[in-house]
Design a protein around this motif. Structure first.
Motif, PDB file in Angstrom:
ATOM      1  N   ILE A 185       0.935  -9.464  -3.220  1.00 23.70           N
ATOM      2  CA  ILE A 185       1.001  -8.841  -1.899  1.00 23.70           C
ATOM      3  C   ILE A 185       2.313  -8.054  -1.813  1.00 23.70           C
ATOM      4  O   ILE A 185       3.390  -8.594  -2.111  1.00 23.70           O
ATOM      5  CB  ILE A 185       0.944  -9.896  -0.767  1.00 23.70           C
ATOM      6  N   SER A 186       2.228  -6.812  -1.409  1.00 27.47           N
ATOM      7  CA  SER A 186       3.408  -5.952  -1.302  1.00 27.47           C
ATOM      8  C   SER A 186       4.216  -6.323  -0.062  1.00 27.47           C
ATOM      9  O   SER A 186       3.755  -6.140   1.057  1.00 27.47           O
ATOM     10  CB  SER A 186       2.976  -4.486  -1.212  1.00 27.47           C
ATOM     11  N   THR A 187       5.400  -6.887  -0.292  1.00 25.75           N
ATOM     12  CA  THR A 187       6.303  -7.231   0.811  1.00 25.75           C
ATOM     13  C   THR A 187       7.724  -6.884   0.395  1.00 25.75           C
ATOM     14  O   THR A 187       8.032  -6.757  -0.791  1.00 25.75           O
ATOM     15  CB  THR A 187       6.251  -8.738   1.158  1.00 25.75           C
ATOM     16  N   ALA A 188       8.589  -6.779   1.374  1.00 27.71           N
ATOM     17  CA  ALA A 188       9.998  -6.513   1.085  1.00 27.71           C
ATOM     18  C   ALA A 188      10.608  -7.663   0.296  1.00 27.71           C
ATOM     19  O   ALA A 188      11.434  -7.447  -0.600  1.00 27.71           O
ATOM     20  CB  ALA A 188      10.767  -6.289   2.382  1.00 27.71           C
ATOM     21  N   VAL A 189      10.211  -8.879   0.605  1.00 28.85           N
ATOM     22  CA  VAL A 189      10.756 -10.051  -0.095  1.00 28.85           C
ATOM     23  C   VAL A 189      10.312 -10.059  -1.555  1.00 28.85           C
ATOM     24  O   VAL A 189      11.102 -10.299  -2.454  1.00 28.85           O
ATOM     25  CB  VAL A 189      10.350 -11.360   0.616  1.00 28.85           C
ATOM     26  N   ALA A 190       9.033  -9.768  -1.794  1.00 27.23           N
ATOM     27  CA  ALA A 190       8.521  -9.764  -3.167  1.00 27.23           C
ATOM     28  C   ALA A 190       9.096  -8.611  -3.981  1.00 27.23           C
ATOM     29  O   ALA A 190       9.208  -8.705  -5.196  1.00 27.23           O
ATOM     30  CB  ALA A 190       7.001  -9.679  -3.157  1.00 27.23           C
ATOM     31  N   GLY A 235      -7.292  -2.044  -7.899  1.00 29.31           N
ATOM     32  CA  GLY A 235      -6.370  -0.970  -8.207  1.00 29.31           C
ATOM     33  C   GLY A 235      -5.110  -0.865  -7.371  1.00 29.31           C
ATOM     34  O   GLY A 235      -4.370   0.103  -7.500  1.00 29.31           O
ATOM     35  N   ARG A 236      -4.830  -1.841  -6.540  1.00 34.09           N
ATOM     36  CA  ARG A 236      -3.631  -1.776  -5.696  1.00 34.09           C
ATOM     37  C   ARG A 236      -3.137  -3.173  -5.374  1.00 34.09           C
ATOM     38  O   ARG A 236      -3.864  -4.158  -5.508  1.00 34.09           O
ATOM     39  CB  ARG A 236      -3.931  -1.055  -4.384  1.00 34.09           C
ATOM     40  N   LEU A 237      -1.882  -3.244  -4.928  1.00 33.40           N
ATOM     41  CA  LEU A 237      -1.349  -4.494  -4.394  1.00 33.40           C
ATOM     42  C   LEU A 237      -1.977  -4.742  -3.032  1.00 33.40           C
ATOM     43  O   LEU A 237      -2.397  -3.807  -2.343  1.00 33.40           O
ATOM     44  CB  LEU A 237       0.174  -4.394  -4.219  1.00 33.40           C
ATOM     45  N   GLY A 238      -2.021  -6.005  -2.642  1.00 37.23           N
ATOM     46  CA  GLY A 238      -2.457  -6.325  -1.299  1.00 37.23           C
ATOM     47  C   GLY A 238      -1.356  -6.005  -0.306  1.00 37.23           C
ATOM     48  O   GLY A 238      -0.197  -5.784  -0.684  1.00 37.23           O
ATOM     49  N   ILE A 239      -1.710  -5.998   0.965  1.00 36.16           N
ATOM     50  CA  ILE A 239      -0.732  -5.836   2.033  1.00 36.16           C
ATOM     51  C   ILE A 239      -0.790  -7.079   2.906  1.00 36.16           C
ATOM     52  O   ILE A 239      -1.795  -7.810   2.887  1.00 36.16           O
ATOM     53  CB  ILE A 239      -0.979  -4.556   2.862  1.00 36.16           C
ATOM     54  N   PRO A 240       0.266  -7.349   3.649  1.00 35.40           N
ATOM     55  CA  PRO A 240       0.255  -8.550   4.496  1.00 35.40           C
ATOM     56  C   PRO A 240      -0.974  -8.650   5.392  1.00 35.40           C
ATOM     57  O   PRO A 240      -1.491  -9.758   5.615  1.00 35.40           O
ATOM     58  CB  PRO A 240       1.553  -8.425   5.290  1.00 35.40           C
ATOM     59  N   ASP A 241      -1.478  -7.525   5.886  1.00 41.03           N
ATOM     60  CA  ASP A 241      -2.668  -7.563   6.741  1.00 41.03           C
ATOM     61  C   ASP A 241      -3.897  -8.102   6.010  1.00 41.03           C
ATOM     62  O   ASP A 241      -4.792  -8.682   6.631  1.00 41.03           O
ATOM     63  CB  ASP A 241      -2.973  -6.179   7.307  1.00 41.03           C
ATOM     64  N   VAL A 289      -7.627 -13.905  -2.023  1.00 37.29           N
ATOM     65  CA  VAL A 289      -7.313 -12.581  -1.471  1.00 37.29           C
ATOM     66  C   VAL A 289      -6.415 -11.940  -2.525  1.00 37.29           C
ATOM     67  O   VAL A 289      -5.188 -11.995  -2.438  1.00 37.29           O
ATOM     68  CB  VAL A 289      -6.625 -12.698  -0.094  1.00 37.29           C
ATOM     69  N   ASP A 290      -7.065 -11.412  -3.565  1.00 38.53           N
ATOM     70  CA  ASP A 290      -6.328 -11.051  -4.774  1.00 38.53           C
ATOM     71  C   ASP A 290      -6.747  -9.737  -5.410  1.00 38.53           C
ATOM     72  O   ASP A 290      -6.348  -9.431  -6.535  1.00 38.53           O
ATOM     73  CB  ASP A 290      -6.451 -12.182  -5.791  1.00 38.53           C
ATOM     74  N   GLY A 291      -7.547  -8.956  -4.719  1.00 39.73           N
ATOM     75  CA  GLY A 291      -7.987  -7.681  -5.295  1.00 39.73           C
ATOM     76  C   GLY A 291      -8.885  -7.830  -6.502  1.00 39.73           C
ATOM     77  O   GLY A 291      -9.135  -6.876  -7.219  1.00 39.73           O
ATOM     78  N   GLY A 292      -9.371  -9.043  -6.739  1.00 39.43           N
ATOM     79  CA  GLY A 292     -10.262  -9.294  -7.874  1.00 39.43           C
ATOM     80  C   GLY A 292      -9.585  -9.822  -9.126  1.00 39.43           C
ATOM     81  O   GLY A 292     -10.235  -9.988 -10.156  1.00 39.43           O
ATOM     82  N   VAL A 293      -8.307 -10.134  -9.051  1.00 39.53           N
ATOM     83  CA  VAL A 293      -7.573 -10.594 -10.237  1.00 39.53           C
ATOM     84  C   VAL A 293      -8.214 -11.819 -10.876  1.00 39.53           C
ATOM     85  O   VAL A 293      -8.340 -11.896 -12.103  1.00 39.53           O
ATOM     86  CB  VAL A 293      -6.095 -10.876  -9.888  1.00 39.53           C
ATOM     87  N   THR A 294      -8.667 -12.768 -10.084  1.00 39.63           N
ATOM     88  CA  THR A 294      -9.193 -14.011 -10.653  1.00 39.63           C
ATOM     89  C   THR A 294     -10.605 -13.882 -11.200  1.00 39.63           C
ATOM     90  O   THR A 294     -11.091 -14.813 -11.838  1.00 39.63           O
ATOM     91  CB  THR A 294      -9.143 -15.159  -9.630  1.00 39.63           C
ATOM     92  N   VAL A 295     -11.253 -12.737 -11.003  1.00 46.01           N
ATOM     93  CA  VAL A 295     -12.600 -12.572 -11.569  1.00 46.01           C
ATOM     94  C   VAL A 295     -12.596 -11.794 -12.876  1.00 46.01           C
ATOM     95  O   VAL A 295     -13.607 -11.705 -13.547  1.00 46.01           O
ATOM     96  CB  VAL A 295     -13.584 -11.901 -10.571  1.00 46.01           C
TER      97      VAL A 295
END
Length: 125
Positions: free
Chosen positions: A64-69, A84-90, A114-120
């Motif tokens: 997830i794209s965050t300032a902390v990460a 194809g992208r990072l997640g967002i907090p929403d 909630v991973d954009g399909g990474v685990t599949v």
């Protein structure tokens, strides 16, 4: 649990976990174990407290794209993630809201990725 039991009307617990609880994360063993434990806790709470109408689920986030990460802008192309992208907090927040709502009244003890399909993605993708 005591507060839920005392009020007598059931309740919903939604925890935020990580895909690291279901897939390898080199150099992050303790983190992965804690997230796997959270998923196991949700299953145990679900089994023990379903008769009291208490549900527990986990939102297992990917990147997830965050300032902390500090892992880059969500709009950046990330070929390792099937969507194809990072997640967002929403993205994560929407899953939490869903699992906390009456729309998920028949869901308990689950981890929602909630991973954009990474685990599949398989090893030969």
């Amino acid at each position: 649990m005591t507060a839920f039991l005392e009020q007598g009307g059931g309740g919903t617990i939604v925890s935020v976990g990580s895909v690291s609880g279901v897939m390898a994360a080199p150099m992050q063993a303790a983190y992965g174990v804690s997230k796997a434990g959270l998923a196991s806790l949700a299953k145990t709470v679900a089994a023990e407290y379903a008769p009291e109408r208490i549900r527990m689920n986990v939102v297992a986030c990917g990147a997830i794209s965050t300032a902390v990460a500090n892992n880059g802008p969500a709009a950046a192309e990330v070929p390792e993630i099937p969507l194809g992208r990072l997640g967002i907090p929403d993205d994560a927040a929407a899953a939490v809201v869903y699992l906390a709502s009456p729309l998920s009244a028949y869901i308990t003890g689950q981890s929602l990725g909630v991973d954009g399909g990474v685990t599949v993605r398989g090893p030969f993708s």
